[in-house]
Design an enzyme around this catalytic site. Structure first.
Site, PDB file in Angstrom:
ATOM      1  N   HIS C 148     -52.728 -15.900  -4.581  1.00 39.52           N
ATOM      2  CA  HIS C 148     -52.157 -17.096  -3.978  1.00 39.52           C
ATOM      3  C   HIS C 148     -53.256 -17.818  -3.195  1.00 39.52           C
ATOM      4  O   HIS C 148     -54.336 -17.275  -2.980  1.00 39.52           O
ATOM      5  CB  HIS C 148     -50.990 -16.748  -3.038  1.00 39.52           C
ATOM      6  CG  HIS C 148     -51.397 -15.966  -1.832  1.00 39.52           C
ATOM      7  ND1 HIS C 148     -51.402 -14.581  -1.812  1.00 39.52           N
ATOM      8  CD2 HIS C 148     -51.826 -16.349  -0.589  1.00 39.52           C
ATOM      9  CE1 HIS C 148     -51.801 -14.164  -0.621  1.00 39.52           C
ATOM     10  NE2 HIS C 148     -52.071 -15.216   0.145  1.00 39.52           N
ATOM     11  N   HIS C 196     -45.378 -15.358  -2.183  1.00 39.48           N
ATOM     12  CA  HIS C 196     -45.988 -16.678  -2.157  1.00 39.48           C
ATOM     13  C   HIS C 196     -46.998 -16.857  -3.278  1.00 39.48           C
ATOM     14  O   HIS C 196     -47.847 -16.006  -3.510  1.00 39.48           O
ATOM     15  CB  HIS C 196     -46.640 -17.005  -0.814  1.00 39.48           C
ATOM     16  CG  HIS C 196     -47.546 -15.944  -0.261  1.00 39.48           C
ATOM     17  ND1 HIS C 196     -47.670 -14.690  -0.778  1.00 39.48           N
ATOM     18  CD2 HIS C 196     -48.385 -15.968   0.813  1.00 39.48           C
ATOM     19  CE1 HIS C 196     -48.529 -13.990  -0.064  1.00 39.48           C
ATOM     20  NE2 HIS C 196     -48.982 -14.735   0.894  1.00 39.48           N
ATOM     21  N   HIS C 210     -57.559 -20.220   2.767  1.00 41.53           N
ATOM     22  CA  HIS C 210     -58.093 -19.054   2.036  1.00 41.53           C
ATOM     23  C   HIS C 210     -57.410 -18.946   0.679  1.00 41.53           C
ATOM     24  O   HIS C 210     -56.360 -19.528   0.448  1.00 41.53           O
ATOM     25  CB  HIS C 210     -57.871 -17.756   2.819  1.00 41.53           C
ATOM     26  CG  HIS C 210     -56.438 -17.300   2.854  1.00 41.53           C
ATOM     27  ND1 HIS C 210     -55.574 -17.626   3.872  1.00 41.53           N
ATOM     28  CD2 HIS C 210     -55.693 -16.549   1.991  1.00 41.53           C
ATOM     29  CE1 HIS C 210     -54.387 -17.096   3.645  1.00 41.53           C
ATOM     30  NE2 HIS C 210     -54.432 -16.444   2.503  1.00 41.53           N
ATOM     31  N   HIS C 242     -49.195  -8.173   8.001  1.00 45.05           N
ATOM     32  CA  HIS C 242     -48.546  -9.452   8.225  1.00 45.05           C
ATOM     33  C   HIS C 242     -47.082  -9.230   8.591  1.00 45.05           C
ATOM     34  O   HIS C 242     -46.418  -8.379   7.984  1.00 45.05           O
ATOM     35  CB  HIS C 242     -48.535 -10.300   6.947  1.00 45.05           C
ATOM     36  CG  HIS C 242     -49.845 -10.892   6.549  1.00 45.05           C
ATOM     37  ND1 HIS C 242     -50.630 -11.610   7.417  1.00 45.05           N
ATOM     38  CD2 HIS C 242     -50.496 -10.913   5.363  1.00 45.05           C
ATOM     39  CE1 HIS C 242     -51.705 -12.031   6.771  1.00 45.05           C
ATOM     40  NE2 HIS C 242     -51.659 -11.608   5.537  1.00 45.05           N
ATOM     41  N   TYR C 251     -58.787 -10.648   6.180  1.00 42.63           N
ATOM     42  CA  TYR C 251     -59.387 -11.953   5.936  1.00 42.63           C
ATOM     43  C   TYR C 251     -60.891 -11.828   6.100  1.00 42.63           C
ATOM     44  O   TYR C 251     -61.363 -11.166   7.041  1.00 42.63           O
ATOM     45  CB  TYR C 251     -58.874 -12.998   6.925  1.00 42.63           C
ATOM     46  CG  TYR C 251     -57.435 -13.381   6.725  1.00 42.63           C
ATOM     47  CD1 TYR C 251     -57.034 -14.126   5.616  1.00 42.63           C
ATOM     48  CD2 TYR C 251     -56.469 -13.011   7.650  1.00 42.63           C
ATOM     49  CE1 TYR C 251     -55.710 -14.492   5.437  1.00 42.63           C
ATOM     50  CE2 TYR C 251     -55.140 -13.370   7.478  1.00 42.63           C
ATOM     51  CZ  TYR C 251     -54.760 -14.113   6.369  1.00 42.63           C
ATOM     52  OH  TYR C 251     -53.449 -14.467   6.198  1.00 42.63           O
ATOM     53  N   GLU C 261     -59.027 -13.440   1.131  1.00 39.04           N
ATOM     54  CA  GLU C 261     -58.141 -12.416   1.680  1.00 39.04           C
ATOM     55  C   GLU C 261     -57.976 -11.328   0.636  1.00 39.04           C
ATOM     56  O   GLU C 261     -57.953 -11.611  -0.557  1.00 39.04           O
ATOM     57  CB  GLU C 261     -56.755 -13.022   1.994  1.00 39.04           C
ATOM     58  CG  GLU C 261     -55.782 -12.015   2.609  1.00 39.04           C
ATOM     59  CD  GLU C 261     -54.344 -12.531   2.763  1.00 39.04           C
ATOM     60  OE1 GLU C 261     -53.970 -13.495   2.078  1.00 39.04           O
ATOM     61  OE2 GLU C 261     -53.597 -11.947   3.566  1.00 39.04           O
TER      62      GLU C 261
END
Lengths: 304, 304, 304, 304
Positions: C148, C196, C210, C242, C251, C261
């Site tokens: 993503h 996502h 990112h 997260h 990251y 990431e």
């Protein structure tokens, strides 16, 4: 002072090249020396010269080498072994490659155990100055070190007495028939803080059940299992949890039929005042294969 | 014979009920005894009576208790500490709850260390007969045991000499200024096979940097971090990997501001012949916080 | 039918050879094609021709390519984008290497998004016949796939509307100012079941925060972090959890300063009826860095 | 639009209280409703009213419920199933507790599959506002959700055709006799991105092989295995890796003999253009039990 650790395992293999491939490419050991019919290997996280000797011709255990701290330890344990009734002998420096003077003991189960206090220092693959936690160029399973051996004995209780009384091991866990009239069926003994540096279960004298490679954790066990499948390694049991030691494990065979184990989990520290954990015979399958609580036939019948 | 382990940590806390909640509900310890202004706690995998004493009033370390094997050890180490130049004293049975006669040493950095060979045996939560690998009713982080402490010293090299020369510890890893003219900046010392039972870094004498709880692996570290977030625990650094010890870690603070650590990874065994690993000052941030190679300000300035 | 996935990321890098080393040796991608000033790469678990295009000269995002199922999808989404008020254009087969005819959309935040339904099929490194679960010869972090991208937008709510209304994405999680008068601060949107496939946070239009590589789990995150340290990769945040997406993460920056990431955890499946998870501004740091609940300055200010 | 997911599994159990204990205390589901002889349960990470219906009396599958997006989907799939030659019927709202109007299909293997687009929304245990990644008060294995079912069919190829042609599933992986004259022996089919929402293997029509609970990773699989041992659950196979789907797994039985699985690893995303992975019959044991490459007798003979 006391015995420090299992220093080397010396076994026979039927085919040296198959064994080289297994211990080198699959297990990730490095060949440090070779002579016709014989190979010496070490794991990446070991600092002594070698931890495995392979000798072509047959199968099974030749001897186990345990490293002690000082020459005084050698003498003291030699005397104690004799007092226990064992036959002992001296081993000259060099009889085992790069290993110093030692003492050979024929332990009550008939296995040959050698003690030594010197072996050539090589260093680990990550070094001792600002080291990385693991070597980037590890091969295959990339086992850390050879951790322990499990041998068979017709009288496990006697062998437990030998290792504790003569060699100062302590018993981390023990398998017994039952609580009221306990007879020793197996014993997991430590010279240091690990759950076991030597273990014994009831079986034919002088035979080997397995020797084990230390891996870092349960994820390394899965990765090892994947590699065994990729490399067509014969798997005996696992992956699973041990009740005894709480470790995680896969049992498998080298191409000659010697049983290996990958073992993860220094799950507790066995201090000298550690309260021995007992497993009764009715719970022994659970003790060994905690999740399924079932042993296969090979596990209890195949020794080399 | 030698020192076996860090047996208990005795600290001051500003608010006893907040501390009870932190060490009990978040860390998962059990309160084994309480008196006005004082709590005694143990972890589920410890078999001695307690490993943590909380005393209301202030913050910081009162003393560290190390357990030895025998009364002879007490006497020998008392004599050795005196020969090293330390002030020592006797501790009567019962001065520390359920603990036998002991020896108190004012170590060169000004911390109070007490040695003892007896404490009431309680047993782990899983017992010593056919045990499960972990207790089904564990609370919060369910830490296994208190593993080590890191103290500050104006002269870390002197404290290293004390622990190795007087108390028979060996140095697993050491931080030095540089290779050519090494000055000791930190030292990670073991009495057994773990990478450290005591550690020291340069800082104000008599102060505590942190004490650590042992967890089983990197996954337990994540779960611990999740629980810290759920419980609004103040996190200092992590989760991350240590270069030094190869362990995985989170540093955090109890409600009074004493730093705790959750630490996983008996990543190697430090035998008496273990080759000390050295870290040079330019690599020290990497040694402590391996992944980011950066220390925050709190880490190097906050002591209690 | 709908958009299937983020197919490729096309970025600028200041130094192509440094970028090659980073994406190839550290991230483990394979260079599938190269031309002066340009490289095309794929991950081992991707079956399309490439997922990353590196173009020397500057830094930042050139475009994002999303793969749709059919030519009908291309036309439908082109029309919908135009109806939404976006400028669109046609992309001829071959303009993107091995990619078929496509549609270019200048989305409301000024980023260039291209849709296409055809790209040369190459296959994964493990193949589609009796495959192993992972390739034995993986390099470095051995990322599975590019998963993503997170872009910045002056009006995140508008970009959310575009992706949901014009391109049929659904909102898995959303950051808002507060419950009573919500303004969109960030949005995590899926075209499939992953949490996502595109995300947006408030920031300068047309910028990239990112793009992320998928890893299998928390252990792979640790191993990735170790490799970043070995390879001197600049780490921004992590490893950590997260709150948003429940994933685990590090990251870090490529040598040109583009943020990458590593992300693990398809922790839930976002079906079309998935109830959007909301995060209020006061909990947003916890949403992004669940364990420490703190964002560093770089995270909120560095875009390329 | 298409089928979204396996919404509920409805099975028979011989003893409702034993089943309640198993699915509630061991698996960690919550009982959301009960009537004499019947229980409805959900997992903590599911947002619909229930995912499991237990009905006392016998053993085996009553029906599988799959949720679709809209009423149009219901009609379209009803028509397609009829065109395929299946007997269909209407299900009135409330026939399944809190479930809206639906369509019942007798699929070619004789299993009853019901489609529906409405069921009472309950929400997950962590909620949809600033949620924690997992519920602090989870019980036992704390399974996330019911993920898929594996059914038996005399003609697996026919059932594959039904699910792909009539219900728009795509084939992630397939077991075939051999490459040159392939006959379908098993098929793992997805309606979304997961490797399988339904699977079929050759066996007696209308029978169930197992249904599976999703766990987060390999560590959760170990923890689940530990809990199975603590709770005396009968284990069939595992823990191990699947070759097919790359997932990790334990197969086990509920107290009535219905086979369950804990399954971890959304190891890849099966987009509509995913290249089907084929397993030949000679590699099928490896496909199912990747590490040992051996199936036990129960696995291929016990269906309910």
């Amino acid at each position: 002072m006391s015995v420090m650790r299992l220093g080397f395992v010396h076994i026979r293999v039927t085919d040296l090249e198959e064994a080289r491939n297994h211990y080198s490419n699959t297990m990730g050991m490095k060949v440090v020396h070779e002579e016709p019919g014989k190979l010496w290997l070490k794991c990446w996280d070991e600092y002594d010269h070698h931890s495995l000797v392979l000798e072509e011709g047959g199968v099974g255990l030749v001897k186990l080498g345990y490293k002690v701290q000082t020459k005084d330890d050698l003498e003291r344990y030699e005397k104690r072994a004799q007092q226990f009734g064992c036959t002992t002998g001296r081993v000259s420096a060099g009889e085992n490659l790069t290993v110093g003077d030692g003492v050979a003991i024929s332990v009550p189960s008939g296995h040959r155990v050698e003690l030594y206090d010197e072996i050539e220092y090589v260093g680990t693959d990550t070094g001792a100055l600002n080291p990385d936690p693991w070597p980037r160029d590890g091969r295959g399973i990339a086992a850390h070190w050879i951790d322990h051996a499990l041998v068979a004995a017709d009288d496990p209780g006697l062998l437990e007495r030998f290792f504790t009384e003569a060699l100062d091991f302590h018993v981390a866990e023990r398998a017994i028939t039952n609580i009221s009239h306990p007879e020793v069926l197996g014993s997991w003994m430590a010279c240091g803080e690990s759950p076991h540096d030597i273990a014994v279960i009831k079986g034919p004298d002088a035979k080997l059940h397995h020797f084990a490679f230390h891996l870092e954790d349960w994820n390394a066990i899965l990765r090892a299992g994947d590699i065994m499948s990729m490399d067509d390694v014969s798997v005996d049991i696992g992956p699973t949890r041990h009740g005894i030691t709480r470790g995680t494990t896969i049992y498998f065979f080298d191409p000659s039929g010697n049983r290996n184990e990958v073992f993860a989990g220094l799950g507790y520290r066995t201090f000298p005042d550690f309260p021995t954990v007992n497993w009764t015979e009715d719970q022994l399958a659970k003790g060994i294969v905690y999740i399924s609580r079932e042993l296969n036939e090979a596990f209890t019948t195949v020794f080399t």
